[in-house]
Design an enzyme around this catalytic site. Sequence first.
Site, mmCIF file in Angstrom:
data_model
loop_
_atom_site.group_PDB
_atom_site.id
_atom_site.type_symbol
_atom_site.label_atom_id
_atom_site.label_comp_id
_atom_site.label_asym_id
_atom_site.label_seq_id
_atom_site.Cartn_x
_atom_site.Cartn_y
_atom_site.Cartn_z
ATOM 1 N N ASP A 162 -36.908 -20.729 37.271
ATOM 2 C CA ASP A 162 -38.274 -20.426 37.672
ATOM 3 C C ASP A 162 -38.578 -18.927 37.574
ATOM 4 O OD1 ASP A 162 -40.820 -21.189 39.146
ATOM 5 O OD2 ASP A 162 -39.950 -19.787 40.593
ATOM 6 N N GLU A 190 -38.654 -19.992 32.631
ATOM 7 C CA GLU A 190 -40.089 -19.828 32.772
ATOM 8 C C GLU A 190 -40.316 -18.330 32.818
ATOM 9 O OE1 GLU A 190 -43.889 -20.704 35.685
ATOM 10 O OE2 GLU A 190 -41.913 -20.362 36.535
#
Length: 608
Positions: A259, A296
């Site tokens: 993330d 990400e």
Amino acid sequence: MKIGANYLGNNQCEFTVWAPTLTQVALQLVSPDKRLIPMQKSADGYWQTTAIDIPPGTLYTYQLEAKIDRPDPASKYQPQGVHCPSQVIDENAFTWTDTDWQSIPLAETIIYELHVGTFTQSGTFEAIIPQLNKLKELGINAIEIMPVAQFPGDRNWGYDGVYPYAVQNSYGGPEGFKKLINACHKQGISVILDVVFNHLGPEGNYLSDFGPYFTSKYGSIWGDPLNFDDAYSDGVRNYFIENALYWFRDYHIDGLRIDAIQAIFEVSARPFLQELSDATTDLSQQLGRQLYLIAESDLNDVRVLRPKELGGFGLDAQWCDDFHHALHTLLTGENDRYYQDFGKCEHLEKAFKESFVYSGQYAPHRKRKHGNSAKDQPAHQFVVFSQTHDQIGNRILGDRLSKIVDFEALKLAAATVLISPYIPFLFMGEEYGEEAPFLYFVSHSDKNLIEAIRKDKQQEFKVFEGRGEFQDPQSPDSFQKCKLNWEKPTAGKHKILWEWHQHLIKLRRTIPALKKLDKTSLEVSSIEAEKILFLRRWTDDSQIFCILNFNKQQVAFTVALPQGNWKKILDSADVKWMGAGSTLPEKITSQQELTVKPQSFALYELSY
């Protein structure tokens, strides 16, 4: 260095915890019997003890400086929640049946993102298993699971997790998660797990009691960033690298989606992500199966993907937000927030050709130059999508594309993603046009924190003023609204849209020009004024030509194609797909005048 409670068998367990600045740490057994066992400190700050009469299921904490008791930062299970004792589990107790399993090659994956709590009515790992057949029938061969690390309460996106090693108790804990992964592998489906290495949530976060896990050197919207480059940072790096290896080794996970790496702050000659990549490569070789790291990233920086030898971090792939933004703005016409940097056909055209739309030029929303060129990076290093949990959930109504655009545009969106030369990604329910929202939801117990989150979200959603009423993240109703409606894909437009996705995936797998992920064997052009794009892809003797009309009006144009017999194999305007009826011929030739229906997609194949 392995950390946490490592069960050795025969009711023996080794306990290891990193607390480099403390002078006294003891193991506090809570159940089935109470005992306080002193721990010994090593030179690098790890406290250890091996204890007997520790059956699986034993509850324990660590007593720090003879003053406070805290759960294990590397707890494998928190059966009673984030504030309560940790539990010893036997990692070898589960019987795996995937001994011969090999991960699906990244370039061949069709990724399906799901949130455990809202994917089914019961919201557990085991409840997902009966749905795997349907996903397999659709053509899905990889599921990406939003974070399962223990978070406060029983409903959360997962990014407020505070025990990175502990599987969420309300989802079914370690046993349930292993059952799901084993079942996925039995169906030929890889499992990608979303992990958060940039912050921990606020409630139940006791890491600072153990040591300098955080640094105040950098500012962050999520509190003090994790300490990846300051004094004692080696222990922090080990904590997260061991976490990644734990998922791969003990849970048979095939890939990790990391993330928001832009929020991993460090200035280091030995970047954390590079070290993580090296450790993953080493474990992959030991296990004899390929393991993947997917980032990400908001950086548009190819260093994320380049090998270490070229100064990169060596990750396998990354999400391509630019592709989403270019597609979303053409479909919706929205131009607020970061969408103001997009909205033209030329943006999607560049995304098809180069991945990053912003590769060093000025971005109006950011008010600065952004990114570098990904033109030379292989296509299989980019994951593309028309919807994700973020892009839906960060809207005031959590509204999906199905609530923003019409049915024809949904078919066009699916085709744009699935005929791209990149790794395609679907968000749960997208395949049949689910209309339930995906809102932001939490179930904290701290009243001040709950109110702070409400105010923060209300401030964030001011940009959506006039577009809907604020939904309280703490309300159970906000969570319940997000549950998928599995009866929908059995009839009407929902059934047709599901079959449309299935057919596109089948074509992607069977037509060589679509199957090969390659940005160099690709030609894209557009007519900006008409909002129409043309895409041609080829490999060896296989060629395809696509027409993507983002105009809400019918468009007439002249096509330029290589000579040959171009036969239509798919048209979203056909009655078969609940379209209004196609205006395109079954066969076309170069320089032929054509008319295409509004917001439609057509695919032609060159036959010899």
